[in-house]
Design a protein around this motif. Structure first.
Motif, short mmCIF file in Angstrom:
data_model
loop_
_atom_site.label_atom_id
_atom_site.label_comp_id
_atom_site.label_asym_id
_atom_site.label_seq_id
_atom_site.Cartn_x
_atom_site.Cartn_y
_atom_site.Cartn_z
N ASP A 276 15.74 4.73 -1.10
CA ASP A 276 14.91 3.67 -0.53
C ASP A 276 14.32 2.80 -1.65
O ASP A 276 13.10 2.74 -1.84
CB ASP A 276 13.80 4.34 0.30
CG ASP A 276 12.97 3.35 1.09
OD1 ASP A 276 13.46 2.23 1.36
OD2 ASP A 276 11.83 3.71 1.45
N THR A 277 15.18 2.10 -2.39
CA THR A 277 14.79 1.43 -3.63
C THR A 277 13.66 0.42 -3.46
O THR A 277 12.79 0.32 -4.31
CB THR A 277 16.01 0.71 -4.26
OG1 THR A 277 16.72 0.04 -3.21
CG2 THR A 277 16.92 1.71 -4.93
N ASP A 278 13.65 -0.33 -2.37
CA ASP A 278 12.58 -1.31 -2.16
C ASP A 278 11.42 -0.74 -1.35
O ASP A 278 10.46 -1.47 -1.06
CB ASP A 278 13.11 -2.55 -1.43
CG ASP A 278 14.16 -3.28 -2.25
OD1 ASP A 278 14.30 -2.95 -3.44
OD2 ASP A 278 14.84 -4.15 -1.69
N GLY A 279 11.54 0.50 -0.91
CA GLY A 279 10.45 1.12 -0.14
C GLY A 279 10.35 0.62 1.29
O GLY A 279 9.34 0.85 1.97
N ILE A 280 11.40 -0.03 1.77
CA ILE A 280 11.36 -0.58 3.13
C ILE A 280 11.30 0.55 4.16
O ILE A 280 10.55 0.48 5.14
CB ILE A 280 12.61 -1.46 3.40
CG1 ILE A 280 12.68 -2.62 2.41
CG2 ILE A 280 12.64 -1.93 4.85
CD1 ILE A 280 11.72 -3.74 2.70
N LEU A 281 12.11 1.58 3.94
CA LEU A 281 12.15 2.67 4.92
C LEU A 281 10.82 3.41 4.98
O LEU A 281 10.36 3.81 6.06
CB LEU A 281 13.29 3.65 4.59
CG LEU A 281 14.71 3.06 4.61
CD1 LEU A 281 15.73 4.11 4.16
CD2 LEU A 281 15.07 2.54 6.00
N ALA A 282 10.19 3.59 3.82
CA ALA A 282 8.88 4.24 3.77
C ALA A 282 7.83 3.37 4.47
O ALA A 282 7.03 3.86 5.27
CB ALA A 282 8.48 4.49 2.32
N ALA A 283 7.86 2.08 4.21
CA ALA A 283 6.89 1.18 4.82
C ALA A 283 7.08 1.13 6.34
O ALA A 283 6.11 1.09 7.10
CB ALA A 283 7.03 -0.23 4.23
N LEU A 284 8.34 1.16 6.77
CA LEU A 284 8.61 1.17 8.21
C LEU A 284 8.05 2.44 8.85
O LEU A 284 7.41 2.39 9.91
CB LEU A 284 10.12 1.05 8.47
CG LEU A 284 10.55 1.11 9.92
CD1 LEU A 284 9.92 -0.04 10.72
CD2 LEU A 284 12.06 1.03 10.04
N ALA A 285 8.29 3.58 8.21
CA ALA A 285 7.78 4.86 8.73
C ALA A 285 6.25 4.81 8.82
O ALA A 285 5.67 5.22 9.83
CB ALA A 285 8.25 6.01 7.85
N ASP A 286 5.61 4.32 7.78
CA ASP A 286 4.14 4.21 7.79
C ASP A 286 3.65 3.30 8.90
O ASP A 286 2.69 3.60 9.60
CB ASP A 286 3.63 3.69 6.44
CG ASP A 286 3.67 4.77 5.36
OD1 ASP A 286 3.60 5.97 5.73
OD2 ASP A 286 3.79 4.44 4.17
#
Lengths: 293, 293
Positions: A276-286
């Motif tokens: 998740d290089t840009d952190g999009i998946l983490a931000a979506l989960a949050d």
């Protein structure tokens, strides 16, 4: 990553999905009422989480242009939409409202609602199997994923358990949502990887991310069904209780649900941390863990 | 060709189809009731005309072993079966009997009947897209054919016109059957050709043969609905009239129907005359034109 990068990326994907869906069933054949009924539900808004996931996973898996994955992303949204139309039918959940609007059968009648749902399924495979810029092998791989997650051992199995088996224990309720919600979210993620010709590590990570995200999503949904704001949530508060369904709120309580949402969200983020290089998946989960609608 | 060669070939195909279908949804997951409901309708007999056509066209198109086409033949039968289950629902034709047996929703209830139909669709694509012995390109081609003939511009469009548009003229009634019956029979024939990697002349002939056969079949059906024997026909006589449907009997009369059946049957046979080396397709067309059930 800044919140704004995530919001911008999400909006870019979502807008592309809406534009693509807008082009479908736009003609005027003798059976234009069928097209209208399909479009009514297909274009009824919603967060478009699933197609957004497809597009981001396609990008992460190395697809040169993420737009090439739009037919796959939208195909899954067609199948998701058919499931909502049929779920709302009188012989299923018998719902009058969906996302604050009258349900399909309330507007078009039961007959056309059944048929609109029926037609959305083959049209989803048609999108995948005629997707421009993908070779036959990737198209077939994507079609297999969609069939697997939405079929008799996937989404429909979950719907059967949910509607007819009255799940009561935490294991039973979790099984329902693994099949009914998790499988389709996993399908969305895997479709993106498959559209890029990927497999192996990222494919396995996509599956884990999706199942954890799906559980967090569902538990949050159960919380909002008790504590949410009806206008914002888009459906009546307390409908689960009214239908006599055992939810995660019954099983875990409000605090337990909050903890579970956080735990599944962290597990989802951990599963894709290497990709998740840009952190999009983490931000979506949050963002899903904190949502109010 | 002797009648017996045809009968033997037909029975060989039909038995292989039954055996293949028998293997499907035979497990015992937590949602076994879904499997049972699917199998109830899938294994309810019927003439299996469509899968037989797939297998014979596969053979004519040069497939080394016609058994390789069984997943395609049966996939179309799954889709045909889902359409019968949904057609019989209270919000559609509201039929209690199908082939002399209680309809799916009479046995399993409306909820499970809707869901069994829903699950049969993706499972059909799963069969096609995992068919052993076919490369990805042929699998994708077969999936495209199934999606095209059963979707929003095919079978479902025909069902919408038939159920909601009250077709009255010969042109309107013919359009309904071209979409509702003809498209799926054409799909069956084209699946066989595509499974063998064929296209061009035989593909075009398959389409014409199927559409003519489909019309002859439907007109014969309308005749039997008036003049048939209920026990042999497997459904009540006069049900079309009861539903207020305009049929070919209303439009052409008994003698006119007889002439039309013969004309469409001859046109079907002529379309494939150059390819139908053993005369199986001609014999099948003749047998359908003369059938009493």
């Amino acid at each position: 990553m800044s919140e704004q990068v995530f919001q911008t990326r999400y909006e870019t994907y979502r807008t592309a999905v809406e534009s693509y869906l807008e082009t479908l069933f736009a003609g005027s054949p003798d059976w234009r009422d069928l097209y209208e009924s399909m479009r009514y539900s297909l274009l009824a808004g919603g967060k478009r989480i699933r197609p957004v996931l497809t597009l981001e996973f396609a990008r992460l898996a190395g697809l040169a242009d993420w737009k090439t994955a739009l037919p796959m992303a939208c195909a899954l949204e067609l199948v998701h939409t058919y499931s909502l139309i049929h779920d709302d039918l009188p012989c299923m959940d018998n719902d009058d409202l969906r996302r604050g609007k009258p349900t399909n059968h309330k507007v078009y009648g039961e007959t056309l609602a059944v048929l609109a749902g029926d037609a959305l399924q083959p049209e989803a495979y048609r999108l995948i199997l005629t997707a421009p810029g993908l070779d036959e092998s990737r198209r077939a791989a994507c079609g297999r994923i969609l069939a697997e997650v939405s079929g008799a051992d996937g989404m429909v199995a979950g719907q059967v358990l949910d509607t007819l088996h009255a799940p009561k224990t935490e294991a039973e309720v979790t099984e329902v949502h693994r099949l009914k919600t998790g499988a389709m979210i996993a399908g969305a993620c895997r479709l993106g990887v498959a559209a890029a010709g990927g497999s192996g590590g990222l494919m396995a990570a996509a599956e884990t991310y999706a199942q954890e995200l799906g559980l967090a999503f569902q538990i949050r949904d159960d919380m909002l069904d008790v504590c949410g704001d009806a206008a914002e949530f888009g459906k009546p508060i307390g409908s689960d209780k009214e239908e006599g369904k055992v939810t995660f709120m019954d099983l875990l309580g409000l605090e337990g649900c909050g903890r579970a949402v956080r735990a599944h969200t962290e597990a989802a983020k951990a599963a894709v941390a290497d990709w998740d290089t840009d952190g999009i998946l983490a931000a979506l989960a949050d963002s899903l863990a904190e949502r109010n609608k």
